[in-house]
Write an enzyme that holds these catalytic residues in place. Structure first.
Site, PDB file in Angstrom:
ATOM      1  N   LYS A   1      15.009  -2.504   1.330  1.00  0.00           N
ATOM      2  CA  LYS A   1      15.163  -1.204   0.641  1.00  0.00           C
ATOM      3  C   LYS A   1      13.836  -0.457   0.605  1.00  0.00           C
ATOM      4  O   LYS A   1      12.799  -1.048   0.349  1.00  0.00           O
ATOM      5  CB  LYS A   1      15.641  -1.436  -0.795  1.00  0.00           C
ATOM      6  CG  LYS A   1      16.984  -2.146  -0.886  1.00  0.00           C
ATOM      7  CD  LYS A   1      17.307  -2.569  -2.314  1.00  0.00           C
ATOM      8  CE  LYS A   1      16.375  -3.605  -2.851  1.00  0.00           C
ATOM      9  NZ  LYS A   1      16.798  -4.157  -4.153  1.00  0.00           N
TER      10      LYS A   1
ATOM     11  N   GLY B   1      16.907  -0.713 -12.837  1.00  0.00           N
ATOM     12  CA  GLY B   1      18.143  -1.373 -12.393  1.00  0.00           C
ATOM     13  C   GLY B   1      18.759  -0.815 -11.120  1.00  0.00           C
ATOM     14  O   GLY B   1      19.911  -1.128 -10.803  1.00  0.00           O
ATOM     15  N   THR B   2      18.002  -0.035 -10.349  1.00  0.00           N
ATOM     16  CA  THR B   2      18.576   0.511  -9.101  1.00  0.00           C
ATOM     17  C   THR B   2      18.980  -0.613  -8.144  1.00  0.00           C
ATOM     18  O   THR B   2      20.041  -0.557  -7.530  1.00  0.00           O
ATOM     19  CB  THR B   2      17.559   1.425  -8.384  1.00  0.00           C
ATOM     20  OG1 THR B   2      16.296   0.773  -8.362  1.00  0.00           O
ATOM     21  CG2 THR B   2      17.416   2.769  -9.054  1.00  0.00           C
ATOM     22  N   GLY B   3      18.097  -1.609  -8.031  1.00  0.00           N
ATOM     23  CA  GLY B   3      18.369  -2.697  -7.082  1.00  0.00           C
ATOM     24  C   GLY B   3      19.577  -3.522  -7.516  1.00  0.00           C
ATOM     25  O   GLY B   3      20.404  -3.922  -6.684  1.00  0.00           O
ATOM     26  N   CYS B   4      19.693  -3.772  -8.814  1.00  0.00           N
ATOM     27  CA  CYS B   4      20.842  -4.548  -9.332  1.00  0.00           C
ATOM     28  C   CYS B   4      22.136  -3.809  -9.030  1.00  0.00           C
ATOM     29  O   CYS B   4      23.111  -4.394  -8.527  1.00  0.00           O
ATOM     30  CB  CYS B   4      20.726  -4.734 -10.857  1.00  0.00           C
ATOM     31  SG  CYS B   4      19.174  -5.442 -11.397  1.00  0.00           S
TER      32      CYS B   4
END
Ligand SMILES: Nc1ncnc2c1ncn2[C@@H]1O[C@H](COP(=O)(O)OP(=O)(O)OP(=O)(O)O)[C@@H](O)[C@H]1O
Ligand SMILES: Cc1ncc(CO)c(N)n1
Length: 274
Positions: free
Chosen positions: A177, A210-213
């Site tokens: 990412k 929390g974008t990745g989660c």
């Protein structure tokens, strides 16, 4: 009767609901998938940072996983924060035994606030025991750097890293990412000997907790619905881009993303006259 698809997240908590297992469950629900959750660690955190965390006992985590697998077999599983060697070993063993169709590994290491959520000595175990089982692994750039032991600055280095994580470390697909770079938000997927890139404009906001989660949870939900890896990542990217763009603007620090945005956007499109 319509088929009920089920997804399980094995991860840590965020009492403010923006990251970790809370974010995962909201994303599963938004994508029309029945969500289940096994808690590995209870984290005292909010949009300002992490105060502390406590791992659940081995016995408890083991029984939580058994409770799910014996009763409602998930179509897809994701792992997030695993914290320690013992937890990684346990989860790796359980995943293997359960023979899960799709496994999305978010190799959570450090929170955006800088707090470590994985003990340093556990990195080798993450690499040896879990990456080879992953259908898709979703590292951000610092995580990909730790996995391959090289620094990543250019787009070409992101591509090389995704390929190496598949070819050397054994994931079926890897998406590196680009959230931590400047300029457009470009993510690189390597799968089946091909590269695919997923791009959105970079939104100028501090609210990226929390974008990745959330991104990996949406991919998990789509794989549970039997979508292909490419389709699942496409939806994951559309979902997280909308969630960042239409920020809720809550929290005193790096606030959560807007989990309603993707559905609202699609409903608006659906209401347009043909
Ligand atoms: N400001 C932004 N604008 C648009 N997209 C972004 C932005 N920040 C991150 N993204 C996208 O969000 C997704 C998640 O990437 P990111 O690198 O932020 O994950 P992460 O660091 O693992 O997140 P976290 O650890 O907070 O859960 C990627 O698709 C990335 O490109
Ligand atoms: C529990 C948890 N998992 C993942 C993240 C991602 O940074 C976080 N902040 N908290």
């Amino acid at each position: 009767m319509t088929e009920i698809y089920k997804a399980l997240s094995i991860a840590g908590t965020d009492p403010t609901g923006g990251a970790g297992i809370h974010a995962d469950l909201k994303a599963f629900q938004e994508q029309g998938v029945y969500g289940m959750a096994v808690i590995t660690s209870v984290v005292a955190q909010n949009t300002l940072g992490v105060k502390s965390f406590e791992e659940m006992s081995q016995n408890n985590i083991s029984q939580q996983i058994d409770c799910v697998i014996e009763d409602i077999k998930p179509d897809a599983v994701k792992t997030g924060m695993l914290a320690s060697i013992d937890i990684i070993e346990l989860v790796a063993e359980k995943l293997k035994a359960a023979n899960i169709q799709s496994y999305v590994m978010d190799p959570v290491m450090v929170a955006k606030s800088g707090h470590h959520l994985l003990y340093q000595d556990a990195i080798d175990h993450l690499k040896k025991l879990l990456i080879p089982q992953a259908t898709v692994i979703t590292p951000n750039i610092p995580e990909a750097e730790v996995i391959i032991g090289k620094s990543i600055e250019t787009l070409q280095q992101m591509r090389d890293a995704a390929k190496e994580i598949v070819q050397v470390y054994g994931a079926k697909a890897a998406i590196v990412k680009g959230g931590h770079r400047d300029g457009e938000a470009r993510d690189v997927l390597y799968f089946d000997e091909n590269f695919e890139e997923f791009v959105s404009p970079r939104f100028d906001t501090k609210h990226t907790h929390g974008t990745g989660c959330t991104f990996s949870a949406v991919i998990t939900a789509e794989l549970a619905k039997q979508k292909s890896i490419k389709e699942a990542v496409t939806v994951g990217k559309e979902f997280i881009s909308a969630a960042i763009k239409h920020t809720l603007g809550i929290g005193k620090g790096q606030g959560p993303t807007n989990h309603f945005a993707y559905r609202s956007m699609n409903q608006q499109i659906a209401r347009q006259p043909l």
